[in-house]
Design an enzyme around this catalytic site. Structure first.
Site, PDB file in Angstrom:
ATOM      1  N   ASN A   8      19.937   8.210 -51.021  1.00 58.43           N
ATOM      2  CA  ASN A   8      18.842   7.675 -51.834  1.00 58.43           C
ATOM      3  C   ASN A   8      19.295   7.482 -53.274  1.00 58.43           C
ATOM      4  OD1 ASN A   8      16.619   7.489 -49.986  1.00 58.43           O
ATOM      5  ND2 ASN A   8      16.641   9.713 -49.893  1.00 58.43           N
ATOM      6  N   ASN A   9      20.560   7.816 -53.551  1.00 56.41           N
ATOM      7  CA  ASN A   9      21.104   7.728 -54.899  1.00 56.41           C
ATOM      8  C   ASN A   9      21.514   6.276 -55.183  1.00 56.41           C
ATOM      9  OD1 ASN A   9      22.922   7.730 -57.140  1.00 56.41           O
ATOM     10  ND2 ASN A   9      23.258   9.921 -56.854  1.00 56.41           N
ATOM     11  N   LYS A  12      25.109   5.721 -56.566  1.00 54.11           N
ATOM     12  CA  LYS A  12      26.144   5.779 -55.537  1.00 54.11           C
ATOM     13  C   LYS A  12      26.138   4.503 -54.698  1.00 54.11           C
ATOM     14  CE  LYS A  12      25.881  10.484 -54.017  1.00 54.11           C
ATOM     15  NZ  LYS A  12      26.019  11.355 -52.842  1.00 54.11           N
ATOM     16  N   ASP A  68      29.312  13.608 -49.328  1.00 55.27           N
ATOM     17  CA  ASP A  68      28.908  14.707 -50.190  1.00 55.27           C
ATOM     18  C   ASP A  68      30.049  14.911 -51.161  1.00 55.27           C
ATOM     19  OD1 ASP A  68      27.103  16.535 -51.217  1.00 55.27           O
ATOM     20  OD2 ASP A  68      27.770  18.167 -49.930  1.00 55.27           O
ATOM     21  N   THR A  69      29.680  15.194 -52.391  1.00 59.04           N
ATOM     22  CA  THR A  69      30.652  15.326 -53.466  1.00 59.04           C
ATOM     23  C   THR A  69      30.401  16.610 -54.216  1.00 59.04           C
ATOM     24  OG1 THR A  69      30.904  12.935 -53.745  1.00 59.04           O
ATOM     25  CG2 THR A  69      31.463  14.296 -55.641  1.00 59.04           C
ATOM     26  N   ASP A 151      29.710  12.849 -65.067  1.00 57.74           N
ATOM     27  CA  ASP A 151      30.645  11.871 -65.633  1.00 57.74           C
ATOM     28  C   ASP A 151      30.903  12.037 -67.133  1.00 57.74           C
ATOM     29  OD1 ASP A 151      30.952  10.839 -63.106  1.00 57.74           O
ATOM     30  OD2 ASP A 151      30.014   8.904 -63.535  1.00 57.74           O
ATOM     31  N   HIS A 176      37.163  10.023 -57.182  1.00 57.12           N
ATOM     32  CA  HIS A 176      37.114  10.680 -55.883  1.00 57.12           C
ATOM     33  C   HIS A 176      36.375   9.825 -54.855  1.00 57.12           C
ATOM     34  CE1 HIS A 176      33.967  11.572 -58.695  1.00 57.12           C
ATOM     35  NE2 HIS A 176      33.135  11.766 -57.692  1.00 57.12           N
ATOM     36  N   ARG A 177      35.213   9.318 -55.230  1.00 59.14           N
ATOM     37  CA  ARG A 177      34.429   8.485 -54.316  1.00 59.14           C
ATOM     38  C   ARG A 177      35.162   7.174 -54.057  1.00 59.14           C
ATOM     39  NH1 ARG A 177      30.107   8.873 -56.696  1.00 59.14           N
ATOM     40  NH2 ARG A 177      29.366  10.650 -55.523  1.00 59.14           N
TER      41      ARG A 177
END
Length: 191
Positions: A8-9, A12, A68-69, A151, A176-177
């Protein structure tokens, strides 16, 4: 190919859409009529990514991926880790999370940390995992206004500024993502 990104982000979602090729159409949870909050109840990043992907596949029948981060800080024994989004108690309150982290690091010599993302992809009744890691350090104060989450206080190794000072293209190359998504895209393109 259509894939659901189990998030839902919106930050992202936008980041990921910018990185994927035009041959992959990303559907959001809203697009498939999923308005439930999928609770992250596992104690690992891998567990939470799998949990979210499995929920969508089992309940809605879509091929999908979920991530997941966590921010893992050396001087804090890997914390906040899997609890990064709710480190200060309230889920998704980036300001409070950053404040808590900066307070906890005040008297620590090492400020090394790393962001780690795990993506779980459910595709054609199989599950695949992809990992992205970005090493760096926690800054003493916030710099920059772009991005989201931690960030403004995270400066990647070999970078001269925080993630929040980078445009999305710069960030997506080294984050990372971004690294995990690049692995996902390479896999999907190899099919």
């Amino acid at each position: 190919m259509k894939l659901v990104f189990a998030t839902n982000n919106l930050h992202k979602l936008k980041e990921v859409q910018e990185m994927l090729s035009n041959s992959i159409e990303i559907l959001s949870l809203k697009d498939i009529g999923c308005f439930e909050d999928i609770e992250e109840t596992e104690i690992t990043l891998e567990g939470n990514a799998k949990l979210k992907a499995d929920y969508i596949t089992e309940k809605y029948g879509f091929d999908c991926f979920a991530d997941d981060t966590g921010l893992e800080v050396e001087a804090l024994d890997g914390k906040p880790g899997v609890y990064s989004a709710r480190y200060a108690g309230e889920h998704g309150n980036a300001e409070k999370n950053m404040e808590k982290l900066l307070v906890e690091l005040q008297n620590k010599l090492s400020r090394k940390g790393k962001f780690r993302t795990i993506i779980a992809l459910n595709l054609r009744n199989k599950q695949y995992l992809f990992e992205g890691i970005c090493d760096g350090e926690i800054l003493n104060e916030k710099t920059g206004v772009k991005g989201f989450g931690y960030d403004p206080i995270f400066k990647p190794s070999n970078a001269s500024c925080s993630f929040a000072e980078m445009n999305s293209e710069e960030k997506n190359i080294i984050s990372h993502r971004g690294i995990a998504i690049q692995k996902l895209v390479q896999f999907l393109n190899s099919l």
